[in-house]
Design a protein around this motif. Sequence first.
Motif, PDB file in Angstrom:
ATOM      1  N   GLU A 171       1.114  -1.363  -0.161  1.00 53.10           N
ATOM      2  CA  GLU A 171       0.156  -0.434  -0.368  1.00 53.10           C
ATOM      3  C   GLU A 171       0.798   1.176  -0.150  1.00 53.10           C
ATOM      4  OE1 GLU A 171      -2.815  -0.220   3.161  1.00 53.10           O
ATOM      5  OE2 GLU A 171      -3.535  -1.767   2.593  1.00 53.10           O
ATOM      6  N   ASP A 172       1.907   0.950   0.495  1.00 49.31           N
ATOM      7  CA  ASP A 172       2.972   2.280   1.144  1.00 49.31           C
ATOM      8  C   ASP A 172       3.981   2.696  -0.562  1.00 49.31           C
ATOM      9  OD1 ASP A 172       2.227   2.748   3.733  1.00 49.31           O
ATOM     10  OD2 ASP A 172       3.690   1.630   4.474  1.00 49.31           O
ATOM     11  N   TRP A 220       2.604   1.830  -3.304  1.00 55.87           N
ATOM     12  CA  TRP A 220       0.814   2.238  -4.253  1.00 55.87           C
ATOM     13  C   TRP A 220       0.598   3.496  -3.913  1.00 55.87           C
ATOM     14  CZ3 TRP A 220      -0.404   0.982  -8.928  1.00 55.87           C
ATOM     15  CH2 TRP A 220      -1.744   1.460  -9.286  1.00 55.87           C
ATOM     16  N   ASP A 221       0.444   3.941  -2.966  1.00 55.30           N
ATOM     17  CA  ASP A 221       0.975   5.545  -2.526  1.00 55.30           C
ATOM     18  C   ASP A 221       1.613   6.039  -3.202  1.00 55.30           C
ATOM     19  OD1 ASP A 221      -1.938   4.986  -1.260  1.00 55.30           O
ATOM     20  OD2 ASP A 221      -0.364   4.905   1.014  1.00 55.30           O
ATOM     21  N   ASP A 222       3.081   5.963  -2.783  1.00 55.48           N
ATOM     22  CA  ASP A 222       3.638   6.805  -3.914  1.00 55.48           C
ATOM     23  C   ASP A 222       3.627   6.737  -5.199  1.00 55.48           C
ATOM     24  OD1 ASP A 222       5.159   6.795  -1.082  1.00 55.48           O
ATOM     25  OD2 ASP A 222       6.689   5.484  -1.112  1.00 55.48           O
ATOM     26  N   ILE A 268       1.062   6.362  -7.171  1.00 52.21           N
ATOM     27  CA  ILE A 268       0.545   7.064  -7.814  1.00 52.21           C
ATOM     28  C   ILE A 268      -0.039   9.026  -7.229  1.00 52.21           C
ATOM     29  CG2 ILE A 268      -1.594   5.608  -7.835  1.00 52.21           C
ATOM     30  CD1 ILE A 268      -3.409   6.607  -5.284  1.00 52.21           C
ATOM     31  N   ALA A 269       0.357   9.009  -6.478  1.00 53.07           N
ATOM     32  CA  ALA A 269       1.232  10.448  -5.639  1.00 53.07           C
ATOM     33  C   ALA A 269       2.046  11.791  -7.142  1.00 53.07           C
ATOM     34  CB  ALA A 269       2.605  10.777  -4.489  1.00 53.07           C
ATOM     35  N   TRP A 318      -5.344  11.590  -7.965  1.00 51.57           N
ATOM     36  CA  TRP A 318      -4.869  10.213  -8.019  1.00 51.57           C
ATOM     37  C   TRP A 318      -5.882   9.790  -6.948  1.00 51.57           C
ATOM     38  CZ3 TRP A 318      -5.659   9.329  -2.666  1.00 51.57           C
ATOM     39  CH2 TRP A 318      -5.815  10.976  -1.497  1.00 51.57           C
ATOM     40  N   THR A 356      -6.677   5.701  -6.639  1.00 55.51           N
ATOM     41  CA  THR A 356      -6.307   4.934  -4.300  1.00 55.51           C
ATOM     42  C   THR A 356      -7.065   3.772  -4.551  1.00 55.51           C
ATOM     43  OG1 THR A 356      -6.543   6.951  -4.027  1.00 55.51           O
ATOM     44  CG2 THR A 356      -6.497   5.684  -2.246  1.00 55.51           C
ATOM     45  N   TYR A 357      -8.074   2.905  -4.856  1.00 58.85           N
ATOM     46  CA  TYR A 357      -8.568   1.589  -4.384  1.00 58.85           C
ATOM     47  C   TYR A 357      -8.424   0.607  -5.590  1.00 58.85           C
ATOM     48  CZ  TYR A 357     -10.802   4.407  -0.980  1.00 58.85           C
ATOM     49  OH  TYR A 357     -11.085   5.218   0.179  1.00 58.85           O
TER      50      TYR A 357
END
Length: 149
Positions: free
Chosen positions: A122-123, A125-127, A129-130, A136, A140-141
């Motif tokens: 998850e971390d 992926w967040d990087d 899509i940032a 974004w 997210t999902y």
Amino acid sequence: MRYLTTTKGGPQALTDAGIHATPTTIRAWTRGTQRPRLANLEAIDTAYWNLRAHNVLTNPGALKQHLNRGGRGTRIEIHPVNQTTVYEPRRRDNLRIQHRQVRYIWDDAVDALVASDLTTLEDLWDDIIAELDSDWGAYTYVSFIGIGA
């Protein structure tokens, strides 16, 4: 069929998927002189992907090398959330598939995948899509991730 007949664990993967054909039939399928019935094709497909996933996860170094591509990374395709499930006034019809060249995360991503470490995935992926700026949230999902290995 070639992967299933030449890779260690292939015969067992076929058996696990419900294929109980004779060696002669399997050779005919592999050579292309006989075509499996639809039910057997589905079972062969299941056997292939199960064996492939097992082998990729037991040799993560090869997957890391494949995804890192000598520092060039891998181009990924990111699809937005299905807008038909979004409340009408908030629906955004102009969202498109995003493409990103992703580098430098693959070693950590594969290690997390092998360890079933969803927090790290998850971390990461967040990087990724940032970089999508204001869009974004639509990405997210994640429903699934496919890795073409």
